[in-house]
Design a protein around this motif. Structure first.
Motif, mmCIF file in Angstrom:
data_model
loop_
_atom_site.group_PDB
_atom_site.id
_atom_site.type_symbol
_atom_site.label_atom_id
_atom_site.label_comp_id
_atom_site.label_asym_id
_atom_site.label_seq_id
_atom_site.Cartn_x
_atom_site.Cartn_y
_atom_site.Cartn_z
ATOM 1 N N GLU A 107 0.559 -0.819 -0.020
ATOM 2 C CA GLU A 107 0.199 -0.146 -0.002
ATOM 3 C C GLU A 107 0.807 0.822 -0.038
ATOM 4 O O GLU A 107 0.646 1.911 -0.855
ATOM 5 C CB GLU A 107 -0.949 0.169 1.080
ATOM 6 C CG GLU A 107 -1.846 -1.098 1.099
ATOM 7 C CD GLU A 107 -2.925 -0.931 0.020
ATOM 8 O OE1 GLU A 107 -3.116 -0.052 -0.762
ATOM 9 O OE2 GLU A 107 -3.207 -2.217 -0.659
ATOM 10 N N TRP A 135 -8.834 3.013 -8.205
ATOM 11 C CA TRP A 135 -8.734 2.505 -7.021
ATOM 12 C C TRP A 135 -7.680 0.797 -6.683
ATOM 13 O O TRP A 135 -6.599 0.872 -6.185
ATOM 14 C CB TRP A 135 -9.673 2.290 -6.177
ATOM 15 C CG TRP A 135 -9.724 3.741 -5.707
ATOM 16 C CD1 TRP A 135 -10.964 4.661 -6.087
ATOM 17 C CD2 TRP A 135 -8.728 4.051 -4.782
ATOM 18 N NE1 TRP A 135 -10.205 5.565 -5.630
ATOM 19 C CE2 TRP A 135 -10.093 5.770 -4.583
ATOM 20 C CE3 TRP A 135 -8.427 4.276 -3.463
ATOM 21 C CZ2 TRP A 135 -9.494 6.753 -3.816
ATOM 22 C CZ3 TRP A 135 -7.654 5.381 -2.724
ATOM 23 C CH2 TRP A 135 -8.804 6.752 -2.675
ATOM 24 N N ALA A 139 -4.052 -0.003 -5.411
ATOM 25 C CA ALA A 139 -4.536 0.253 -3.903
ATOM 26 C C ALA A 139 -3.590 -1.885 -3.746
ATOM 27 O O ALA A 139 -3.855 -2.454 -2.716
ATOM 28 C CB ALA A 139 -6.102 -0.179 -3.091
#
Lengths: 253, 301
Positions: A107, A135, A139
């Protein structure tokens, strides 16, 4: 959950995990920063920000392999098995700790690279994380690192030697998966099922079309959806780890 | 209390341990004696569940080691003092060990104090001398205050001061009523450390007896005999005791038969004797005599 604390103490009271984590962060974010600073004819896409995550993945897999092979190297694995004779639970605890740590580093790599790109790219208009796919690109790095760490841990427990485990992991990921593609006729079909190739589809797959010129970005192959790709990679990692548990349980320590 | 029954370990064609049965009693230091390669370490690993016996069982206080919950409370084992990550501090090493068995942190400081390592607790274990490593290893065995303790060659490579320290430490542990099982390939060391002995050679039990008895049996009743009719004499003596060839000259070494009895036997059969001398062999010689066959056989394998 005392065993989690045990593995945490073991991991953090030696130096190599710290070096590996620093190296993973430095390699990925540093390289991304260089890329971003030189990205000047077009808006930088989110994919461009995470392109370097694979370097960090290899370093983190080395860290995970080391977490178990150094125990064999120095005999502390035997001390561990004397303290917890069922053998399986300390290894599972180790996998949880290493995977969590790898996930956190992932992350940090994903968002750190993204932030560096945001700050350094001439045109960061396409870098905003607006969709689920955006995302996932960023992520998702944490998930791939976590699964990769479990895979490397399993290989390490099977091979028991640092040099052997690290070579297997790196040669497989860096050499074998690309060389396989050179086999005539069937090469491509095999390659698109190779675990690291599939894992990269999870990060790079199905980018949002806006701002991406046709055919730009890293090549993405695979039959599965991005999340299916992650499932496939995680399943292989878990399978290798479970095989290592069975072998460690049966083998003389 | 450690009980081994028919313990056997084969590595492929190599028979490391063969049908070994013995018991180790509490309140005494029991020596596990045998030449290098006799199977001592393999046996210890089997006791501790690290190696799986090919057949046979070994129980600690009636239980298989693998079935013990939090085994450090019951059994402390030091198989190799170097089983420590060199970059980890002594304290951190004991900390993870303690934590794995739910032993409180304060016990770590207690055992460090007990073995005299408090001052160097924060130093990396890789920089420890062998003597300090042994002390750290012993500290680890004491974490759970166990009733059964195993040490594999604990004095190997130590200086005399370290040897003395370990010897006294083991006696103290035994005096507290614990079972102390310690291996060595040196009889002279065991003679000073152990009250009971389990002697093995080439994976087989040679003797289980008290140290005093073993030394008496081994050192006494050896008679050296020289005679021009050696072959005839050998046959006759073999019926009464154990006969082996002298290592140095053409003579027989007879175990378990008094010199007078040999003389009478020779006289009865009209055999001339050139020498009939009771031998007061050293302990090491006696031990080597006893395990000779097994070592030799091993070497020719």
């Amino acid at each position: 959950m005392t065993l989690l604390a045990v593995e945490r103490i073991k991991l953090f009271t030696t130096r190599s995990p710290w070096w590996c984590m620093l190296l993973a962060l430095f390699l990925t974010i540093g390289l991304t920063a260089v890329i971003a600073a030189n990205w000047n004819n077009a808006p930088m896409p989110v994919l461009g920000a995470v392109y370097t995550h694979t370097f960090g993945l290899y370093v983190i897999m080395v860290m995970a392999a080391l977490a178990v092979t150094t125990e064999y190297r120095f005999g502390t694995i035997k001390a561990t098995f004397l303290a917890v004779p069922d053998r399986v639970s300390p290894l599972i605890a180790k996998a949880v700790v290493v995977a969590l740590l790898a996930g956190l580093v992932g992350e940090a790599v994903g968002f750190g690279s993204w932030a560096a790109s945001w700050l350094l790219a001439d045109d960061n208009s396409q870098l905003a994380l607006t969709t689920a796919n955006d995302w996932r690109h960023v992520a998702g790095v944490g998930l791939v690192y976590a699964a990769g760490a479990v895979l490397a841990l399993g290989v390490g427990a099977l091979v028991r030697q640092t040099a052997g485990a690290v070579s297997i992991v790196l040669v497989f990921a860096l050499v074998l998966e690309s060389v396989v593609g050179l086999i005539p006729n069937i090469g491509d079909d095999i390659q698109k099922w190779m675990p690291f190739t599939v894992a990269s589809k999870f990060i790079f797959g199905d980018p949002d079309a806006s701002g991406m010129p046709d055919g730009a970005g890293p090549p993405v192959v695979g039959e599965l959806s991005p999340w299916g790709s992650f499932g496939y990679f995680a399943a292989i990692s878990l399978a290798v780890f479970i095989i290592s548990l069975v072998v460690v349980k049966k083998r003389d320590a | 209390m450690i009980e081994a029954t028919g313990l056997t370990k084969h590595y492929g064609a190599t028979k490391a341990v063969e049908d070994l049965s013995f018991t180790v009693s509490p309140g005494r230091v029991t020596g596990f004696l045998g030449p290098n390669g006799a199977g001592k370490s393999t046996t210890m690993r089997m006791i501790l569940g690290l190696d799986r016996p090919t057949s046979g069982t070994v129980l600690i206080d009636g239980k298989n080691y693998l079935d013990l919950h939090r085994p450090l409370d019951r059994v402390g084992a030091l198989l190799d003092a170097k089983w420590v990550h060199p970059n980890r501090s002594a304290r951190a090493h004991l900390q993870w060990l303690a934590r794995s068995n739910g032993i409180p942190d304060r016990r770590v400081d207690e055992v460090l104090d007990l073995v005299g390592l408090t001052r160097v607790a924060k130093r990396r274990a890789g920089g420890f001398s062998l003597g300090m490593s042994q002390r750290l290893g012993i500290a680890g065995t004491l974490l759970g205050d166990p009733d059964v303790l195993l040490f594999d060659e604990p004095v190997n490579g130590l200086d005399p001061e370290g040897i003395l320290w370990i010897r006294q430490f083991m006696h103290r542990l035994a005096d507290e009523g614990r079972t102390v099982f310690v291996s060595s390939h040196l009889l002279s060391e065991m003679a000073q450390t152990a009250q009971d002995l389990i002697v093995i050679g080439r994976g087989r039990l040679i003797a289980q007896t008290s140290t005093r008895q073993f030394i008496e049996d081994a050192a006494e009743d050896t008679v050296k005999v020289r005679s021009p009719q050696l072959d005839r004499l050998r046959e006759l003596l073999a019926e009464h005791g154990r006969v082996s060839e002298s290592a140095t000259d053409a003579a027989l070494v007879v175990h378990g038969v008094e010199a007078s009895a040999i003389g009478e036997l020779a006289a009865r059969h009209g055999i001339t004797l050139h020498e009939l001398s009771p031998q007061l062999g050293s302990l090491e010689e006696a031990f080597m005599q006893l395990t000779k066959e097994s070592v030799e056989y091993h070497a020719h394998d």
